[in-house]
Design an enzyme around this catalytic site. Structure first.
Site, PDB file in Angstrom:
ATOM      1  N   PHE A   9       0.822  -1.200   0.000  1.00 49.11           N
ATOM      2  CA  PHE A   9       0.000   0.000   0.000  1.00 49.11           C
ATOM      3  C   PHE A   9       0.863   1.259   0.000  1.00 49.11           C
ATOM      4  CE2 PHE A   9      -2.882  -2.968   2.256  1.00 49.11           C
ATOM      5  CZ  PHE A   9      -4.041  -2.811   1.518  1.00 49.11           C
ATOM      6  N   ASP A  10       0.436   2.251  -0.755  1.00 44.96           N
ATOM      7  CA  ASP A  10       0.905   3.609  -0.542  1.00 44.96           C
ATOM      8  C   ASP A  10       0.235   4.084   0.748  1.00 44.96           C
ATOM      9  OD1 ASP A  10       1.907   6.271  -1.098  1.00 44.96           O
ATOM     10  OD2 ASP A  10      -0.108   6.767  -1.786  1.00 44.96           O
ATOM     11  N   LEU A  11       0.655   5.213   1.295  1.00 43.22           N
ATOM     12  CA  LEU A  11       0.052   5.715   2.542  1.00 43.22           C
ATOM     13  C   LEU A  11      -0.869   6.905   2.278  1.00 43.22           C
ATOM     14  CD1 LEU A  11      -0.243   5.550   5.577  1.00 43.22           C
ATOM     15  CD2 LEU A  11       1.895   6.835   5.819  1.00 43.22           C
TER      16      LEU A  11
END
Length: 217
Positions: A9-11
């Site tokens: 995941f990106d944040l």
């Protein structure tokens, strides 16, 4: 639809909405650098890409001033900006369900690693995340592609279609593709839909519910 065993995941713009914290930090940095006359649209474009890219490409700062602006940004962000943040609706439930299904989850973010770790712990998402890899302090390995590469190497993961990168900007999709991963673009973050679709992600999610359906299949 592919069965994903490992999920990156990106944040910002993918798990949490840090709009206010980032914009306040940016305003602080630009004020310190005596940069004014910028538009709200430019500030919106700043959210998502690496800090160095944003100050250089959006505000035209040279290498020296970019480095200084990043320092000012982090000065404010470290005190106030990181907690001016909120997870998107449904994120907690999604992470818990994916964890229960045995999915291995990671974070690959262009945010400075220590701040990303603070955010994960603050929102108690860290119990679902095996490893977080963020930008190093000097910005030498701040590109999303390099961050993903480093994370894969640290976890001894061999690139495959069963590993997926999820993010809200073209940098996330390009980074995933450059590392030989499947990709999911999310349309509820900071990226522009047209630009995201032009990157030809493997999947496209308009909201967290759609993202969950893709990842849990």
């Amino acid at each position: 639809m592919s069965q994903f065993s490992h999920i990156l995941f990106d944040l910002d713009g993918t798990l949490t909405d840090n709009t206010q914290g980032i914009k306040n930090s940016l305003k602080y940095a630009l004020n310190k650098m005596h940069v004014d006359g910028y538009s709200e649209a430019i500030m919106d474009q700043f959210i998502g890409p690496p800090l160095q890219w944003g100050f250089s490409n959006l505000f035209g700062l040279n290498e020296r001033n970019t480095k200084l602006a990043v320092e000012y940004f982090r000065e404010y962000y470290g005190e106030n900006g990181w907690h001016q943040n909120e997870p998107y609706d449904g994120i907690f439930e999604m992470l818990a369900e994916l964890d229960a299904q045995g999915k291995k989850m990671y974070i690959a973010t262009s945010k400075l690693e220590k701040y990303a770790l603070q955010i994960m712990k603050h929102f108690e998402m860290d119990k679902y995340i095996i490893r977080l890899k963020g930008a190093d302090y000097g910005g030498k390995k701040a590109t999303k592609s390099q961050i993903i590469t480093d994370l894969l190497e640290m976890q001894q993961l061999t690139p495959s279609e069963q590993i997926v990168m999820i993010g809200d900007t073209v940098f996330d999709i390009r980074g995933g593709k450059e590392n030989g991963l499947s990709t999911v673009a999310v349309n509820y973050g900071f990226g522009k839909e047209e630009e995201l679709r032009n990157e030809n992600p493997d999947y496209f999610a308009d909201d967290v519910d759609e993202l969950y359906e893709i990842l849990s299949a």
